[in-house]
Scaffold this motif. Structure first.
Motif, PDB file in Angstrom:
ATOM      1  N   ARG A   2       0.834  -1.199   0.000  1.00  0.00           N
ATOM      2  CA  ARG A   2       0.000   0.000   0.000  1.00  0.00           C
ATOM      3  C   ARG A   2       0.873   1.256   0.000  1.00  0.00           C
ATOM      4  NH1 ARG A   2      -4.102   1.438   4.804  1.00  0.00           N
ATOM      5  NH2 ARG A   2      -4.736   3.428   3.980  1.00  0.00           N
ATOM      6  N   ARG A   3       0.493   2.258  -0.834  1.00  0.00           N
ATOM      7  CA  ARG A   3       1.250   3.503  -0.930  1.00  0.00           C
ATOM      8  C   ARG A   3       0.932   4.423   0.245  1.00  0.00           C
ATOM      9  NH1 ARG A   3       0.258   5.685  -6.896  1.00  0.00           N
ATOM     10  NH2 ARG A   3      -1.216   6.810  -5.648  1.00  0.00           N
ATOM     11  N   LEU A   4       1.913   5.192   0.630  1.00  0.00           N
ATOM     12  CA  LEU A   4       1.748   6.172   1.696  1.00  0.00           C
ATOM     13  C   LEU A   4       1.023   7.387   1.131  1.00  0.00           C
ATOM     14  CD1 LEU A   4       2.432   7.176   4.572  1.00  0.00           C
ATOM     15  CD2 LEU A   4       4.521   8.135   3.603  1.00  0.00           C
ATOM     16  N   ARG A   5      -0.064   7.789   1.777  1.00  0.00           N
ATOM     17  CA  ARG A   5      -0.833   8.936   1.321  1.00  0.00           C
ATOM     18  C   ARG A   5      -0.816  10.009   2.410  1.00  0.00           C
ATOM     19  NH1 ARG A   5      -4.203   7.914  -3.127  1.00  0.00           N
ATOM     20  NH2 ARG A   5      -4.227   5.719  -3.649  1.00  0.00           N
ATOM     21  N   LEU A   6      -0.042  11.050   2.154  1.00  0.00           N
ATOM     22  CA  LEU A   6       0.016  12.146   3.111  1.00  0.00           C
ATOM     23  C   LEU A   6      -1.144  13.119   2.928  1.00  0.00           C
ATOM     24  CD1 LEU A   6       3.848  12.862   2.994  1.00  0.00           C
ATOM     25  CD2 LEU A   6       2.579  11.572   4.701  1.00  0.00           C
TER      26      LEU A   6
END
Length: 75
Positions: A2-6
Motif C-alpha cells: 500500500r502507498r503512503l498517502r500524506l
C-alpha cells in the motif's frame, strides 16, 4: 504494498480566490522596492570603496616614508 498517502485524494484547496489580493500585494511590494531604490539608491558597502590596509607591528621606530617606498616597489 500500500502507498503512503500524506494528502487525501479528495482534498481541494481554494487558493484561486486569493489571486487578486496576492497580485495587489505583489504590486505594492514591487512599487515600494522600486521607490526605495530610486529614493535611497543602492548601498554598495565599504567593500566596494577600494584600497588596502596593511598592518605591521615593530619593536623599534620606523621611517614611514621609507616603508611606503619599499611596499610600493613590491610586485
Amino acid at each position: 504494498m500500500r502507498r503512503l498517502r500524506l494528502i487525501p485524494d479528495q482534498t481541494h484547496f481554494r487558493f484561486m480566490r486569493w489571486r487578486k489580493l496576492a497580485f495587489s500585494f505583489t504590486q505594492l511590494l514591487t512599487l515600494v522596492s522600486e521607490g526605495a531604490i530610486l529614493g535611497l539608491g543602492f548601498n554598495l558597502g565599504v567593500d566596494h570603496a577600494g584600497g588596502s590596509l596593511i598592518e605591521a607591528r615593530v619593536l623599534d621606530s620606523v621611517d614611514i616614508a621609507a616603508l611606503r617606498g619599499r611596499i610600493h616597489d613590491l610586485p
